[in-house]
Design a protein around this motif. Structure first.
Motif, mmCIF file in Angstrom:
data_model
loop_
_atom_site.group_PDB
_atom_site.id
_atom_site.type_symbol
_atom_site.label_atom_id
_atom_site.label_comp_id
_atom_site.label_asym_id
_atom_site.label_seq_id
_atom_site.Cartn_x
_atom_site.Cartn_y
_atom_site.Cartn_z
ATOM 1 N N ALA A 86 48.581 -52.612 9.892
ATOM 2 C CA ALA A 86 49.335 -51.702 9.018
ATOM 3 C C ALA A 86 49.684 -52.383 7.703
ATOM 4 O O ALA A 86 49.642 -51.762 6.627
ATOM 5 C CB ALA A 86 50.598 -51.222 9.721
ATOM 6 N N ALA A 87 50.024 -53.682 7.792
ATOM 7 C CA ALA A 87 50.450 -54.426 6.598
ATOM 8 C C ALA A 87 49.326 -54.588 5.575
ATOM 9 O O ALA A 87 49.598 -54.908 4.410
ATOM 10 C CB ALA A 87 50.985 -55.793 7.007
ATOM 11 N N ARG A 88 48.087 -54.370 5.970
ATOM 12 C CA ARG A 88 46.985 -54.421 5.000
ATOM 13 C C ARG A 88 47.065 -53.243 4.035
ATOM 14 O O ARG A 88 46.442 -53.267 2.970
ATOM 15 C CB ARG A 88 45.645 -54.418 5.742
ATOM 16 C CG ARG A 88 45.401 -55.673 6.568
ATOM 17 C CD ARG A 88 44.088 -55.603 7.317
ATOM 18 N NE ARG A 88 42.935 -55.573 6.410
ATOM 19 C CZ ARG A 88 41.673 -55.469 6.811
ATOM 20 N NH1 ARG A 88 41.402 -55.372 8.106
ATOM 21 N NH2 ARG A 88 40.684 -55.463 5.927
ATOM 22 N N GLU A 89 47.839 -52.213 4.403
ATOM 23 C CA GLU A 89 47.916 -51.000 3.594
ATOM 24 C C GLU A 89 49.307 -50.731 3.016
ATOM 25 O O GLU A 89 49.475 -49.804 2.232
ATOM 26 C CB GLU A 89 47.487 -49.783 4.429
ATOM 27 C CG GLU A 89 46.113 -49.894 5.060
ATOM 28 C CD GLU A 89 44.987 -49.791 4.046
ATOM 29 O OE1 GLU A 89 45.250 -49.344 2.901
ATOM 30 O OE2 GLU A 89 43.837 -50.148 4.388
ATOM 31 N N THR A 90 50.295 -51.518 3.439
ATOM 32 C CA THR A 90 51.659 -51.272 2.955
ATOM 33 C C THR A 90 52.428 -52.571 2.788
ATOM 34 O O THR A 90 52.225 -53.531 3.543
ATOM 35 C CB THR A 90 52.436 -50.334 3.899
ATOM 36 O OG1 THR A 90 53.743 -50.105 3.352
ATOM 37 C CG2 THR A 90 52.583 -50.930 5.301
ATOM 38 N N ARG A 91 53.323 -52.557 1.818
ATOM 39 C CA ARG A 91 54.234 -53.700 1.604
ATOM 40 C C ARG A 91 55.433 -53.629 2.523
ATOM 41 O O ARG A 91 56.250 -54.560 2.551
ATOM 42 C CB ARG A 91 54.727 -53.684 0.158
ATOM 43 C CG ARG A 91 53.649 -53.824 -0.902
ATOM 44 C CD ARG A 91 54.139 -53.304 -2.253
ATOM 45 N NE ARG A 91 54.257 -51.844 -2.243
ATOM 46 C CZ ARG A 91 54.864 -51.135 -3.205
ATOM 47 N NH1 ARG A 91 55.416 -51.779 -4.234
ATOM 48 N NH2 ARG A 91 54.904 -49.825 -3.138
ATOM 49 N N PHE A 92 55.557 -52.561 3.291
ATOM 50 C CA PHE A 92 56.800 -52.297 4.013
ATOM 51 C C PHE A 92 56.626 -52.357 5.524
ATOM 52 O O PHE A 92 57.350 -51.711 6.272
ATOM 53 C CB PHE A 92 57.363 -50.946 3.565
ATOM 54 C CG PHE A 92 57.479 -50.837 2.072
ATOM 55 C CD1 PHE A 92 58.392 -51.624 1.377
ATOM 56 C CD2 PHE A 92 56.637 -49.995 1.354
ATOM 57 C CE1 PHE A 92 58.484 -51.562 -0.010
ATOM 58 C CE2 PHE A 92 56.719 -49.913 -0.030
ATOM 59 C CZ PHE A 92 57.643 -50.699 -0.716
ATOM 60 N N ALA A 93 55.658 -53.180 5.976
ATOM 61 C CA ALA A 93 55.489 -53.479 7.398
ATOM 62 C C ALA A 93 55.979 -54.899 7.642
ATOM 63 O O ALA A 93 55.537 -55.835 6.968
ATOM 64 C CB ALA A 93 54.028 -53.341 7.807
ATOM 65 N N VAL A 94 56.889 -55.059 8.590
ATOM 66 C CA VAL A 94 57.489 -56.369 8.858
ATOM 67 C C VAL A 94 57.420 -56.663 10.363
ATOM 68 O O VAL A 94 56.860 -55.902 11.130
ATOM 69 C CB VAL A 94 58.944 -56.414 8.349
ATOM 70 C CG1 VAL A 94 58.988 -56.452 6.836
ATOM 71 C CG2 VAL A 94 59.735 -55.217 8.847
ATOM 72 N N GLY A 95 57.977 -57.819 10.755
ATOM 73 C CA GLY A 95 57.829 -58.268 12.131
ATOM 74 C C GLY A 95 56.459 -58.880 12.350
ATOM 75 O O GLY A 95 55.876 -58.786 13.433
ATOM 76 N N LEU A 96 55.937 -59.533 11.311
ATOM 77 C CA LEU A 96 54.574 -60.045 11.341
ATOM 78 C C LEU A 96 54.516 -61.481 11.861
ATOM 79 O O LEU A 96 55.439 -62.279 11.663
ATOM 80 C CB LEU A 96 53.972 -60.004 9.933
ATOM 81 C CG LEU A 96 53.984 -58.628 9.244
ATOM 82 C CD1 LEU A 96 53.472 -58.772 7.821
ATOM 83 C CD2 LEU A 96 53.162 -57.629 10.024
ATOM 84 N N SER A 97 53.420 -61.815 12.541
ATOM 85 C CA SER A 97 53.198 -63.194 12.952
ATOM 86 C C SER A 97 53.124 -64.068 11.703
ATOM 87 O O SER A 97 52.514 -63.688 10.707
ATOM 88 C CB SER A 97 51.888 -63.303 13.741
ATOM 89 O OG SER A 97 51.938 -62.528 14.911
ATOM 90 N N GLY A 98 53.770 -65.219 11.773
ATOM 91 C CA GLY A 98 53.833 -66.093 10.605
ATOM 92 C C GLY A 98 55.010 -65.795 9.714
ATOM 93 O O GLY A 98 55.322 -66.568 8.815
ATOM 94 N N ALA A 99 55.702 -64.670 9.964
ATOM 95 C CA ALA A 99 56.944 -64.355 9.248
ATOM 96 C C ALA A 99 58.057 -64.319 10.305
ATOM 97 O O ALA A 99 58.275 -65.297 10.994
ATOM 98 C CB ALA A 99 56.804 -63.041 8.498
ATOM 99 N N SER A 100 58.745 -63.185 10.451
ATOM 100 C CA SER A 100 59.788 -63.135 11.484
ATOM 101 C C SER A 100 59.184 -63.035 12.878
ATOM 102 O O SER A 100 59.814 -63.406 13.865
ATOM 103 C CB SER A 100 60.735 -61.959 11.231
ATOM 104 O OG SER A 100 60.054 -60.729 11.316
ATOM 105 N N GLY A 101 57.938 -62.538 12.988
ATOM 106 C CA GLY A 101 57.251 -62.504 14.271
ATOM 107 C C GLY A 101 57.761 -61.423 15.207
ATOM 108 O O GLY A 101 58.486 -60.513 14.811
ATOM 109 N N ASP A 102 57.368 -61.556 16.467
ATOM 110 C CA ASP A 102 57.746 -60.592 17.497
ATOM 111 C C ASP A 102 59.269 -60.552 17.624
ATOM 112 O O ASP A 102 59.896 -61.568 17.924
ATOM 113 C CB ASP A 102 57.112 -61.004 18.826
ATOM 114 C CG ASP A 102 57.379 -60.015 19.946
ATOM 115 O OD1 ASP A 102 58.068 -59.007 19.720
ATOM 116 O OD2 ASP A 102 56.897 -60.265 21.059
ATOM 117 N N PRO A 103 59.892 -59.378 17.421
ATOM 118 C CA PRO A 103 61.354 -59.312 17.510
ATOM 119 C C PRO A 103 61.887 -59.268 18.931
ATOM 120 O O PRO A 103 63.094 -59.393 19.144
ATOM 121 C CB PRO A 103 61.686 -58.002 16.774
ATOM 122 C CG PRO A 103 60.471 -57.154 16.960
ATOM 123 C CD PRO A 103 59.299 -58.100 16.973
#
Length: 348
Positions: A128-145
């Motif tokens: 999803a993040a390949r198409e939007t700036r507003f997808a979070v909870g990504l691996s390498g960032a905050s990750g799996d919540p």
């Protein structure tokens, strides 16, 4: 691929409800924004095989409203929203579907941040993040919540146990965890490590095998939950499990779990209280996941996350004391606290 985003009539008190469809990608989704009074709306994306759009709308609106309350109580500077994808996550989900969903989120222009929920993984959200700036909870960032959600529920459960039983020592306390997804299994591990007498139930045999083999848990059939003798009931599957019937049969003194919208109707909080059962409002205790996601949105570190986990346990302690002193339900106290926050910001 052709994505269409159509505004639907939002329920009274809600800001926006949209349908997103992309036939080629197999996407049928709904995105609901309940409130942006405290900041942009944030809430996960759930994929579920709903019986139809009406059922999906009922779920997404309830979840979006709950996110407004959850984010407010956790002090995150975010409003509330939610999204659902209609379909079987084990069978229907594809990278193309998630990219189409990302385009739908992007079309809202930053009024809504999405992340993982039931049926959606960090890997899915990366598509999803390949198409939007507003997808979070990504691996390498905050990750799996999920681990943060489980930790928050566990801390609140200890707070509730200290209030109900006079001690937060769980050794010998019979705790039933209903639902062994990412959050439920993490919570079960924490409870087993704390010495709880653990009982689990789930519709998936492999999850039950892991819980029995690794945690020494006993198993009960999904339909027999409310016949079990227990001290603590931890619902960690889907919502609406506490009904008039199940509330009358429940054999527990404390309810604290990760599932959203556990009460089928708000009036059940009073029924539980009348039976001497302490209910910890789900939107307060399960805020750990959105705390993790918010840290990514705001660019904060683990210390910020841990401080807010401490904060939600502190709010649980406060509402328990107030509920006892005022002879009121914990849900009424919690809703009142959120109402003041929203009114204060609106006035400002």
């Amino acid at each position: 691929m052709t994505l269409t985003v159509t505004d639907l009539k939002a329920p009274e008190g809600f800001e926006r409800l949209v349908r997103a469809e992309d036939a080629e990608a197999g996407l049928r989704a709904l995105i609901c924004i309940h409130s942006t009074v405290l900041g942009p709306a944030a809430g996960g994306c759930r994929m579920w095989a709903y019986g139809g759009e009406a059922e999906a709308i009922e779920d997404v609106t309830r979840l979006a409203r709950g996110m407004t309350y959850k984010n407010a109580m956790a002090g995150l500077g975010l409003g509330g929203g939610k999204s659902v994808i209609i379909g079987d996550a084990r069978r229907d989900k594809t990278p193309a579907m998630m990219r189409a969903f990302g385009r739908a989120v992007e079309a809202l222009g930053g009024r809504y941040y999405t992340a993982e929920d039931v049926g959606i993984s960090p890997e899915d959200m990366a598509h999803a993040a390949r198409e939007t700036r507003f997808a979070v909870g990504l691996s390498g960032a905050s990750g799996d919540p999920s681990p943060w959600t489980a930790e928050g529920v566990f801390r609140c459960l200890l707070t509730g146990a200290a209030h109900v039983f006079g001690s937060d020592d769980l050794r010998g306390r019979r705790v039933l965890v209903q639902g062994l997804g990412h959050v439920g299994m993490d919570l079960a591990r924490k409870l087993a490590a704390a010495g709880a007498d653990l009982v689990v139930t789930d519709i998936h045999a492999e999850a039950l095998r892991i819980a029995t083999a690794d945690l020494g848990a006993a198993v009960c059939e999904p339909g027999a939950v409310f016949e079990q003798q227990m001290d603590v009931y931890a619902p960690c599957a889907l919502g609406g499990v506490i009904t008039d019937d199940s509330a009358a049969r429940l054999r527990a003194r404390l309810i604290c779990g990760a599932a959203n919208n556990q009460l089928a109707t708000p009036a059940l909080a009073r029924s539980l209280r009348a039976r001497g059962i302490t209910y910890l409002p789900d939107y307060v205790v399960n805020a750990g996941g959105i705390i993790s996601v918010a840290s990514e949105i705001h660019g904060k570190d683990d210390a910020w996350r841990r401080a807010r986990l401490d904060g939600i346990a502190g709010r649980v302690a406060e509402m328990l004391v107030r509920a006892g002193a005022e002879g009121r339900c914990t849900t009424d106290i919690a809703d009142e606290m959120v109402g003041r926050m929203l009114q204060g910001r609106s006035a400002a």
